[in-house]
Design a protein around this motif. Structure first.
Motif, PDB file in Angstrom:
ATOM      1  N   ALA A 119      55.574  40.437  63.407  1.00  0.00           N
ATOM      2  CA  ALA A 119      56.142  39.692  64.546  1.00  0.00           C
ATOM      3  C   ALA A 119      57.169  40.554  65.281  1.00  0.00           C
ATOM      4  O   ALA A 119      57.748  41.477  64.701  1.00  0.00           O
ATOM      5  N   SER A 120      57.358  40.264  66.561  1.00  0.00           N
ATOM      6  CA  SER A 120      58.454  40.932  67.276  1.00  0.00           C
ATOM      7  C   SER A 120      59.131  39.942  68.207  1.00  0.00           C
ATOM      8  O   SER A 120      58.520  38.955  68.638  1.00  0.00           O
ATOM      9  N   PHE A 121      60.387  40.216  68.474  1.00  0.00           N
ATOM     10  CA  PHE A 121      61.268  39.264  69.132  1.00  0.00           C
ATOM     11  C   PHE A 121      61.979  39.945  70.290  1.00  0.00           C
ATOM     12  O   PHE A 121      62.330  41.123  70.210  1.00  0.00           O
ATOM     13  N   GLY A 122      62.253  39.183  71.342  1.00  0.00           N
ATOM     14  CA  GLY A 122      63.038  39.758  72.433  1.00  0.00           C
ATOM     15  C   GLY A 122      63.219  38.773  73.565  1.00  0.00           C
ATOM     16  O   GLY A 122      62.533  37.745  73.641  1.00  0.00           O
ATOM     17  N   GLN A 123      64.181  39.078  74.414  1.00  0.00           N
ATOM     18  CA  GLN A 123      64.400  38.332  75.664  1.00  0.00           C
ATOM     19  C   GLN A 123      64.188  39.348  76.790  1.00  0.00           C
ATOM     20  O   GLN A 123      65.143  39.940  77.293  1.00  0.00           O
ATOM     21  N   PRO A 124      62.919  39.567  77.193  1.00  0.00           N
ATOM     22  CA  PRO A 124      62.619  40.647  78.143  1.00  0.00           C
ATOM     23  C   PRO A 124      62.807  40.270  79.618  1.00  0.00           C
ATOM     24  O   PRO A 124      62.411  41.037  80.494  1.00  0.00           O
ATOM     25  N   GLU A 125      63.419  39.101  79.897  1.00  0.00           N
ATOM     26  CA  GLU A 125      63.507  38.627  81.287  1.00  0.00           C
ATOM     27  C   GLU A 125      64.146  39.654  82.214  1.00  0.00           C
ATOM     28  O   GLU A 125      63.774  39.758  83.385  1.00  0.00           O
TER      29      GLU A 125
END
Ligand code: CAA
Length: 263
Positions: free
Chosen positions: A128-134
């Motif tokens: 899994a990978s996580f981020g807030q790429p906005e």
């Protein structure tokens, strides 16, 4: 009820809602959000559901964020309506009276991470990978990312993720405190279900009291939080579960929690 963008299954008191737009990595379009809202209403009205699990279909993504095709059509006024609509669904999720586990099986980006953070806790597969790429789209998170992420991991670590939009691994997310447990991809759902069934066997009134007291207590001072706990503790004694749990201990047997109130 049948949905186009969700798969809903229930077994042993645990309902699983699987986000199901694999061609778009389960991105949150209006149809999915409307159906998710409807599914959450049904969870609230179904007493047989004691724990909810959210996951994504396709092995690659939990949810890759809001649907960028819809974002690209917004102006300022439409953006406000758009975000209010989505946020009301995320708020409904956060306020569910039962425990909710996010089983993150791939990308949890933008609105995907925001959904996961509105759950009670997160288990993740090692891929899994996580981020807030906005920030990479020239915008900011709109479903709670600027608020829940800093509360979860502290402002410094959160700002680094929000300012750069970078993706982090499941292991890094665990180290930061976003994820409780990282599993092999093939065993994620088994481990999540074991945890969910364990919680589903507990008293419904006490589970609800813990969830409300922890969540509401986080936004008040300690003394106010302790007063909330006192009230919630006392209220538990209106439940048949409190009588059953204490009696079962004293009679040296396993408690059988039904979730009702005393007569
Ligand atoms: N919206 C719409 N479609 C999306 C999507 C999204 N958020 N994410 C992926 N898709 C689509 C892609 O367009 C692609 O469709 P086509 O096959 O028709 O071209 C398909 O899903 C597969 O994606 P990729 O080919 O890009 O797969 P990849 O493995 O090369 O990359 C990825 C995966 C890194 C997740 C990449 O798809 C990506 O960066 N997605 C966007 C993630 C993002 O920016 N999310 C935040 C959205 S904004 C938001 O969520 C705001 C908010 O807070 C409410």
């Amino acid at each position: 009820m049948a949905y186009n963008t969700l798969v809903v299954t229930t077994a042993q008191g645990v309902q699983t809602i699987t986000f199901n737009r694999p061609k778009a990595l389960n991105a949150l379009n209006s149809e999915l959000l409307n159906e998710f809202s409807q599914a959450l209403e049904e969870v609230v009205s179904n007493e047989a559901v004691r724990v909810l699990v959210l996951t994504g279909t396709g092995g690659k993504a939990f949810v890759a964020g809001a649907d960028i095709n819809e974002l690209a059509r917004l102006d300022t006024l439409k953006a406000k309506v758009f975000i209010h609509r989505g946020l009301s669904v995320i708020n409904k999720l956060a306020e569910l009276p039962i425990p909710v586990i996010a089983a993150v099986n791939g990308f949890a980006l933008g609105g995907g991470l925001e959904i996961a953070m509105a759950c009670d806790f997160i288990y993740a597969a090692e891929n899994a990978s996580f981020g807030q790429p906005e920030i990479k789209l020239g915008i900011i998170p709109g479903y709670g990312g600027t608020q829940r992420l800093p509360r979860m991991i502290g402002p410094g670590a959160a700002k680094e993720l929000l300012y750069t939009g970078k993706m982090i691994s499941a292991e890094e997310a665990r180290r930061l405190g976003i994820v409780n447990t990282v599993t092999a991809a093939g065993t994620l759902m088994d481990e999540v279900m074991a945890c969910a069934r364990e919680m589903a066997s507990k008293g419904r009134v006490a589970l609800r009291a813990i969830k409300q007291t922890v969540n509401q207590g986080l936004s008040v001072d300690l003394a106010s939080g302790l007063r909330m706990e006192t009230d919630a503790f006392a209220l538990c004694f209106a439940s048949a579960d409190a009588k059953e749990g204490t009696a079962a201990f004293l009679e040296k047997r396993k408690a059988d929690f039904k979730g009702g109130l005393t007569d």
